[in-house]
Motif scaffolding. Structure first.
Motif, PDB file in Angstrom:
ATOM      1  N   ASP A 101     159.329  32.617  44.998  1.00 18.50           N
ATOM      2  CA  ASP A 101     158.560  32.433  46.240  1.00 18.50           C
ATOM      3  C   ASP A 101     157.129  32.028  45.901  1.00 18.50           C
ATOM      4  O   ASP A 101     156.381  32.810  45.307  1.00 18.50           O
ATOM      5  CB  ASP A 101     158.569  33.745  47.024  1.00 18.50           C
ATOM      6  CG  ASP A 101     157.760  33.634  48.319  1.00 18.50           C
ATOM      7  OD1 ASP A 101     157.293  32.514  48.627  1.00 18.50           O
ATOM      8  OD2 ASP A 101     157.588  34.655  49.003  1.00 18.50           O
ATOM      9  N   VAL A 138     154.586  31.761  47.762  1.00 21.05           N
ATOM     10  CA  VAL A 138     153.577  32.585  48.443  1.00 21.05           C
ATOM     11  C   VAL A 138     153.315  33.863  47.657  1.00 21.05           C
ATOM     12  O   VAL A 138     152.166  34.210  47.347  1.00 21.05           O
ATOM     13  CB  VAL A 138     154.051  32.932  49.879  1.00 21.05           C
ATOM     14  CG1 VAL A 138     153.122  33.971  50.498  1.00 21.05           C
ATOM     15  CG2 VAL A 138     154.091  31.677  50.727  1.00 21.05           C
ATOM     16  N   LEU A 139     154.385  34.571  47.322  1.00 19.60           N
ATOM     17  CA  LEU A 139     154.238  35.792  46.538  1.00 19.60           C
ATOM     18  C   LEU A 139     153.568  35.479  45.199  1.00 19.60           C
ATOM     19  O   LEU A 139     152.684  36.208  44.723  1.00 19.60           O
ATOM     20  CB  LEU A 139     155.609  36.429  46.309  1.00 19.60           C
ATOM     21  CG  LEU A 139     155.604  37.764  45.556  1.00 19.60           C
ATOM     22  CD1 LEU A 139     154.869  38.815  46.369  1.00 19.60           C
ATOM     23  CD2 LEU A 139     157.025  38.219  45.246  1.00 19.60           C
ATOM     24  N   VAL A 142     146.136  34.914  42.488  1.00 21.76           N
ATOM     25  CA  VAL A 142     144.747  34.904  42.946  1.00 21.76           C
ATOM     26  C   VAL A 142     144.258  36.304  43.306  1.00 21.76           C
ATOM     27  O   VAL A 142     143.120  36.669  43.026  1.00 21.76           O
ATOM     28  CB  VAL A 142     144.582  33.963  44.162  1.00 21.76           C
ATOM     29  CG1 VAL A 142     143.134  33.888  44.579  1.00 21.76           C
ATOM     30  CG2 VAL A 142     145.128  32.593  43.840  1.00 21.76           C
ATOM     31  N   GLY A 143     145.132  37.093  43.939  1.00 18.83           N
ATOM     32  CA  GLY A 143     144.728  38.388  44.449  1.00 18.83           C
ATOM     33  C   GLY A 143     144.042  39.296  43.443  1.00 18.83           C
ATOM     34  O   GLY A 143     142.906  39.764  43.696  1.00 18.83           O
ATOM     35  N   PRO A 144     144.650  39.569  42.309  1.00 19.64           N
ATOM     36  CA  PRO A 144     144.012  40.514  41.370  1.00 19.64           C
ATOM     37  C   PRO A 144     142.618  40.074  40.952  1.00 19.64           C
ATOM     38  O   PRO A 144     141.692  40.891  40.906  1.00 19.64           O
ATOM     39  CB  PRO A 144     144.993  40.507  40.192  1.00 19.64           C
ATOM     40  CG  PRO A 144     146.310  40.171  40.808  1.00 19.64           C
ATOM     41  CD  PRO A 144     145.996  39.195  41.903  1.00 19.64           C
ATOM     42  N   ASP A 181     149.860  34.992  45.663  1.00 15.22           N
ATOM     43  CA  ASP A 181     149.170  36.267  45.862  1.00 15.22           C
ATOM     44  C   ASP A 181     148.967  36.973  44.532  1.00 15.22           C
ATOM     45  O   ASP A 181     147.894  37.531  44.271  1.00 15.22           O
ATOM     46  CB  ASP A 181     149.984  37.162  46.806  1.00 15.22           C
ATOM     47  CG  ASP A 181     150.023  36.601  48.225  1.00 15.22           C
ATOM     48  OD1 ASP A 181     149.263  35.639  48.499  1.00 15.22           O
ATOM     49  OD2 ASP A 181     150.801  37.110  49.040  1.00 15.22           O
ATOM     50  N   LEU A 182     149.993  36.944  43.692  1.00 13.46           N
ATOM     51  CA  LEU A 182     149.879  37.599  42.392  1.00 13.46           C
ATOM     52  C   LEU A 182     148.861  36.886  41.503  1.00 13.46           C
ATOM     53  O   LEU A 182     148.174  37.520  40.694  1.00 13.46           O
ATOM     54  CB  LEU A 182     151.240  37.617  41.691  1.00 13.46           C
ATOM     55  CG  LEU A 182     152.172  38.762  42.106  1.00 13.46           C
ATOM     56  CD1 LEU A 182     153.587  38.520  41.577  1.00 13.46           C
ATOM     57  CD2 LEU A 182     151.621  40.084  41.583  1.00 13.46           C
ATOM     58  N   TYR A 220     140.531  38.003  42.515  1.00 10.27           N
ATOM     59  CA  TYR A 220     139.599  38.071  43.636  1.00 10.27           C
ATOM     60  C   TYR A 220     139.200  39.517  43.894  1.00 10.27           C
ATOM     61  O   TYR A 220     138.016  39.829  44.088  1.00 10.27           O
ATOM     62  CB  TYR A 220     140.223  37.458  44.893  1.00 10.27           C
ATOM     63  CG  TYR A 220     139.268  37.437  46.055  1.00 10.27           C
ATOM     64  CD1 TYR A 220     138.337  36.416  46.188  1.00 10.27           C
ATOM     65  CD2 TYR A 220     139.267  38.454  46.999  1.00 10.27           C
ATOM     66  CE1 TYR A 220     137.431  36.409  47.236  1.00 10.27           C
ATOM     67  CE2 TYR A 220     138.368  38.456  48.047  1.00 10.27           C
ATOM     68  CZ  TYR A 220     137.445  37.431  48.160  1.00 10.27           C
ATOM     69  OH  TYR A 220     136.555  37.440  49.187  1.00 10.27           O
TER      70      TYR A 220
END
Lengths: 198, 198, 198, 198
Positions: A157, A159-160, A166-168, A163-164, A170
DNA sequence: TTCTAATCGAGACGGTACGTCCCGTCTTGCC
DNA sequence: GGCAAGACGGGACGTACCGTCTCGATTAGAA
C-alpha cells in the motif's frame, strides 16, 4: 546608464523592480518570525522597506501573498535518482527529507502553515499540492521501483508506505523537535524496509 | 437547597465558581477557531460570557492561560493494559492514538501549539512534557514489554521505535489530513512490529 | 469640482478636515450633557462619529481639549459701540450679557467650568483670560466713557462697578436660574447707574 | 464602661455609631476635592475608613447622599438682627455673605453643586430651597425693613434688590475668584443703597 | 446560653473608560 | 502611474475604578 533607484528614509537604495522580490523575501522572514496568524502587511512592508500601498497593489490580502509563495516552492517537482536497491532509495529519500526539514525557515514555516491549514481550506489545498509534488511523488516512486525489483510484494500500500517513510522523520524533527541521533537515517531505512516487507 | 447562582444582565444564570471553567472552555474553543497567534483575551472573555477582569484576575497573559490548559491535559498520565503480545499492545496503542488525534479540538489545537512552540520555549517545554506523559511513556512501556517477552531484541532503540509508532499516524491525520483507510491500524501495527524485529 | 469626502462604514459622508470641528462640537455637547468631570474622550469620539485615535492625534488630554475650545471663545475680543450716555451703554452691555448667559449651551457649560476652575489652575487661568477679554474690557470701557462724559466721578472703582454690572445678571440667570422679569434690564441699568453715581 | 469599638485592619478604632457621621464628613471632603461629577461611593467609603456596603445600607445613590447633606445645611434658617438702618443692615448682610463664600469648603462645593444643578432637577430644587432659606429670606427682610423705615420706596422690587445684594459678591468671590479689596463691603453697601433708592 | 438577625469587612463580579499600539484602508502629493 | 507618507476607523491591549452582589466573621438582643 545607472539603474533606477529609490531611497528609503534610512538611506538604503533598492532597485526599482526588486520591490516585488523584496516583499516576498520579507514575507518568508515574517512568516518564520511570527507565523501566519500574526503576520501583517504592515510588518511585511516595513521589513521590505516599502510602503504598504506597494504591497496591496500586488496582492489583495495576506492569504494571497502567502499562497503565491508556497505555490512557488510547491511547483518545483523533485526527481529522485535510482540507487539500485530499496535500502539505497530509502536512505536517499530520508536524507533529502531530513535535510529539508532541518532548514531553519522550513522548520519554522511548515508547522505554522499546517496549523493554519486546519482552519483555512485554501492553504490546506495549496499545501496538499505541495506535498503531492514533493514527498508523495518521490515516495511512490521509491515503492514502485522496489516492487518492480521484487523487493516488495505487489500489493504494497503506497499510502501506508508513505506514512512510514515520512511520518517518523517529521515527528522526530518537527514535532518532538529533537536532533537526529547517530545512524538514524540508515537504521530507520532498515526498519522501514523490514516493515514493508513483512 | 439550590446552588447559588449569579445573573448576568442578559439574564443567563451561571453557577458561581464555574467562571474559571467557562473561561477555560472558551480558550479551547478560541484556540481551535483562530489559533494561538490571534487569540485575544477580549474574545475569550466575550465567548465565556465573562468580564475581561475575571480573566485577568486568574491569569496574567494569554501564554499562562494556554499553558495551564495544556498542562492540565498533559498531567493525565495514561496507563496501557498489557494485551499479552506485541501486536496486541501496538494495536491498542495506535487505536488510542488515532482516537485522540481525530478529536476535532485536538486536531485543530495541537498543530497550532506545535507551530507556536517553534518560537516560544515555554510552550515547547510544556508540550514536550505533555508528550512525555502520554505517548512517550506508553510507547516505551510497549517496547519494554515486548523485549521482556522476547518479541523484540534487547537492544531495540526506544526513540526510533516511538518515531515509528507515532509518526505515521500523526503525519496521516494531522499533516496530510486524510481519513484513515480500512484496516489501517492493524496493518500499521503489523508493519511496525516487523520493522522493529529486524 | 466636488469637495473631497470620506465615507464612514455607516455611510455618512463627512468633509475632510471637518473632523476637528466635529470633535469640538461634540466636546461642547458632552460638556453640557455631563460636565467636565464626567466628560470622557470615548464619549466625545462616539458623539462625533470619529475614532478615538482621531481625538488623541489632536489633543493629548481632555484638559487640552476643553482649554482650546474655551480659549477659542475667549479670544474673540468684543467691542461695544458708544451709545452716547451711561444708561444707554449700560443697557446695551446688559443686553449683550443676558443674551450670552441665556444661550443654552453657555448656561450649562459656564457653571461647570467655573466649578472645575476651583480645582484646576489651568482652567481657572483660561477662564480669567476669557472674562478679561469680554466682560472686563467692555465693562471698563463703559465706565471710562461715563467718567469722560462727566456722568460718573473720576474716582469710580472699575472693579466694584464691574461686580455691580455682571454680578446681578449672572446670579439671576446662572445661579438662581430664574427667567428675567419684564423690564429687568432697564431697571437694573437704572439702579446701577444710580448706585455708581453714589 | 468603655464605648463599644470596632477595629479596622489598619488598627484605627472607630465608635460604632459614628459610621454615619464619618461617611457624611467624607462626602463633604470628597465633594470639595473632586466635585459631584467625579464623586464616587468607593472613594467616600475609603476616605471614611468604611466598607462600601456600610454606605449603600444608608443611602442608595450618591445623589441621595449629597442631597441629604445639602438639605441639612439648607434647613438652618438664619435670622438677621435689625441694625436700625438700611446701610447697617446691608453691611451686616454682606459681611455674613462674604464670610460664608470665603469658607474653603463652601467655595469649592457651591459652584460644583450649582453646575450639577444645571442638569439635575433634584439638586436644583434642593439648592433653590437652601437659597430661599438663607440669602433670600434674609435679603427680603432687609428690604422690607428699609421700606418700613421709609428708606426705600414702597414699590421696591425684592427680586432686583436681591440680585444687587448677592450677585456682585458671588461674582467677585466665586466666579472671578479675587480677594476682596479694602472697604469693599461698605462701599458696595453704599452703592446698593443708592441704587435701590434711585 | 444559644440562637437569630443585623451589620461589618472583604473582595469577586460585570462593566466602562482609560491611553496606547497596531492594523487595513484610503487619500494626498511628490517624483 | 507608481511610490512614500500618513490620517482615518477599528480593535485589542492591560489597567484602574466603579456599583453591585455575595460571603464569612462579629456582634446584639431575644429566646
Amino acid at each position: 546608464m545607472l539603474p533606477q533607484t529609490r531611497r528609503t528614509p534610512a538611506g538604503a537604495a533598492v532597485l526599482r523592480g526588486d520591490i516585488t522580490e523584496a516583499i516576498q523575501n520579507a514575507v518568508v522572514e515574517e512568516l518564520a518570525a511570527v507565523g501566519y496568524g500574526r503576520l501583517s502587511i504592515e510588518a511585511v512592508a516595513r521589513r521590505a522597506g516599502v510602503a504598504k500601498t506597494a504591497v496591496y497593489r500586488r496582492w489583495s490580502s495576506k492569504l494571497e501573498l502567502v499562497l503565491e509563495i508556497v505555490s512557488g516552492v510547491a511547483s518545483q517537482k523533485l526527481s529522485l535518482p535510482d540507487m539500485g536497491s530499496l535500502p539505497g532509495d530509502l536512505t536517499l529519500f530520508l536524507t533529502i527529507l531530513t535535510k529539508a526539514l532541518r532548514h531553519p525557515l522550513a522548520s519554522q514555516i511548515i508547522p505554522d502553515l499546517l496549523a493554519e491549514a486546519a482552519r483555512n481550506p485554501q492553504i490546506a489545498e495549496t499545501l496538499q499540492q505541495a506535498l503531492r509534488n514533493t514527498q508523495h511523488e518521490m515516495g511512490v516512486l521509491v515503492i514502485q521501483r522496489a516492487v518492480a525489483r521484487g523487493e516488495l510484494p505487489a500489493g504494497t500500500d503506497p499510502v501506508l508506505a508513505l506514512d512510514l517513510l515520512v511520518g517518523p522523520v517529521y515527528w522526530h524533527l518537527a514535532v518532538a523537535r529533537h536532533p537526529l541521533p547517530n545512524d538514524y537515517v540508515p537504521r530507520l531505512a532498515k526498519a522501514i524496509a523490514a516493515g514493508l516487507r513483512g
